[in-house]
Write an enzyme that holds these catalytic residues in place. Structure first.
Site, PDB file in Angstrom:
ATOM      1  N   HIS A  28      -6.626 -26.041   2.449  1.00 27.89           N
ATOM      2  CA  HIS A  28      -6.388 -25.723   1.036  1.00 27.89           C
ATOM      3  C   HIS A  28      -5.397 -24.585   0.966  1.00 27.89           C
ATOM      4  O   HIS A  28      -5.281 -23.775   1.890  1.00 27.89           O
ATOM      5  CB  HIS A  28      -7.692 -25.313   0.332  1.00 27.89           C
ATOM      6  CG  HIS A  28      -8.399 -24.185   0.998  1.00 27.89           C
ATOM      7  ND1 HIS A  28      -9.187 -24.364   2.121  1.00 27.89           N
ATOM      8  CD2 HIS A  28      -8.427 -22.858   0.734  1.00 27.89           C
ATOM      9  CE1 HIS A  28      -9.662 -23.203   2.513  1.00 27.89           C
ATOM     10  NE2 HIS A  28      -9.205 -22.257   1.687  1.00 27.89           N
ATOM     11  N   HIS A  44      -4.200 -21.336  -1.568  1.00 26.55           N
ATOM     12  CA  HIS A  44      -4.576 -20.512  -2.716  1.00 26.55           C
ATOM     13  C   HIS A  44      -3.334 -20.254  -3.562  1.00 26.55           C
ATOM     14  O   HIS A  44      -2.259 -19.962  -3.029  1.00 26.55           O
ATOM     15  CB  HIS A  44      -5.075 -19.133  -2.270  1.00 26.55           C
ATOM     16  CG  HIS A  44      -6.320 -19.146  -1.429  1.00 26.55           C
ATOM     17  ND1 HIS A  44      -7.538 -18.739  -1.909  1.00 26.55           N
ATOM     18  CD2 HIS A  44      -6.535 -19.499  -0.137  1.00 26.55           C
ATOM     19  CE1 HIS A  44      -8.442 -18.826  -0.944  1.00 26.55           C
ATOM     20  NE2 HIS A  44      -7.856 -19.283   0.146  1.00 26.55           N
TER      21      HIS A  44
HETATM   22  P1  AMP Z   1     -10.555 -19.491   2.649  1.00 21.31           P
HETATM   23  O1  AMP Z   1     -11.265 -18.192   2.940  1.00 21.31           O
HETATM   24  O2  AMP Z   1      -9.066 -19.426   2.671  1.00 21.31           O
HETATM   25  O3  AMP Z   1     -11.117 -20.608   3.523  1.00 21.31           O
HETATM   26  O4  AMP Z   1     -10.904 -19.818   1.149  1.00 21.31           O
HETATM   27  C1  AMP Z   1     -12.082 -20.440   0.754  1.00 21.31           C
HETATM   28  C2  AMP Z   1     -12.227 -20.164  -0.697  1.00 21.31           C
HETATM   29  O5  AMP Z   1     -13.142 -21.112  -1.230  1.00 21.31           O
HETATM   30  C3  AMP Z   1     -12.792 -18.778  -1.031  1.00 21.31           C
HETATM   31  O6  AMP Z   1     -11.828 -18.050  -1.783  1.00 21.31           O
HETATM   32  C4  AMP Z   1     -14.050 -19.091  -1.840  1.00 21.31           C
HETATM   33  O7  AMP Z   1     -14.219 -18.226  -2.936  1.00 21.31           O
HETATM   34  C5  AMP Z   1     -13.802 -20.501  -2.290  1.00 21.31           C
HETATM   35  N1  AMP Z   1     -14.993 -21.302  -2.540  1.00 21.31           N
HETATM   36  C6  AMP Z   1     -16.079 -21.432  -1.733  1.00 21.31           C
HETATM   37  N2  AMP Z   1     -16.980 -22.261  -2.294  1.00 21.31           N
HETATM   38  C7  AMP Z   1     -16.454 -22.656  -3.480  1.00 21.31           C
HETATM   39  C8  AMP Z   1     -16.910 -23.505  -4.537  1.00 21.31           C
HETATM   40  N3  AMP Z   1     -18.099 -24.130  -4.473  1.00 21.31           N
HETATM   41  N4  AMP Z   1     -16.113 -23.674  -5.612  1.00 21.31           N
HETATM   42  C9  AMP Z   1     -14.916 -23.046  -5.680  1.00 21.31           C
HETATM   43  N5  AMP Z   1     -14.418 -22.244  -4.716  1.00 21.31           N
HETATM   44  C10 AMP Z   1     -15.189 -22.038  -3.644  1.00 21.31           C
END
Ligand code: AMP
Ligand code: ZN
Length: 131
Positions: free
Chosen positions: A97, A99
């Site tokens: 993903h 951001h």
């Molecule tokens: P990363 O640390 O780059 O893997 O980003 C993962 C992101 O997913 C974090 O910023 C979390 O806040 C977000 N995240 C985790 N669970 C959920 C969820 N159920 N809905 C939306 N975002 C989420």
């Protein structure tokens, strides 16, 4: 199944901003800043190194669409596009993903690069990494 695959399947609720056959954009639950969004392929690929380039292209096109929409509506002072690849790099969900993080002030997100140019030889690194 990973948490994003569950979101994609509709087993876990999310705040969707955009969806097509291949890509989903949802609000990040943490909202590092107002409008913080995640853009992901619907197929599970672990990270930047695994996702095929045509799917990456689709994700990035949607990332730009989301960035433009945020820019139009919230008029941030800037935007960061960020991908964490690997646990050490801060990846916590192992489903690729990117951001999109709107920036309203220079201090609303901590991202800092230290300058280490005195430790490395740019000519050598260029030789090793040139494609
Ligand atoms: P990363 O640390 O780059 O893997 O980003 C993962 C992101 O997913 C974090 O910023 C979390 O806040 C977000 N995240 C985790 N669970 C959920 C969820 N159920 N809905 C939306 N975002 C989420
Ligand atoms: Zn997944």
């Amino acid at each position: 199944m990973c948490i994003f695959c569950k979101i994609i399947k509709g087993e876990i609720p999310s705040k969707k901003l955009y969806e097509d056959d291949d890509v989903l954009a949802i609000l990040d639950i943490s909202q590092a800043t107002k409008g913080h969004t995640l853009i992901m392929p619907k197929k599970h690929y672990e990270n930047l190194l695994e996702i095929p380039s045509d799917e990456l292209r689709r994700v990035m096109i949607v990332a730009q669409m989301v960035a433009k929409k945020i820019n139009e509506v919230y008029k941030p002072a800037g935007i960061n596009l960020l991908n964490n690849c690997g646990e050490v790099a801060g990846q916590s969900v192992m489903h690729f993903h990117t951001h999109i993080i709107p920036r309203y002030t220079s201090s609303d997100l901590k991202l800092g690069f230290e300058n280490h140019m005195d430790q490395y030889d740019l000519d050598e690194i260029q030789k090793e990494l040139k494609l």
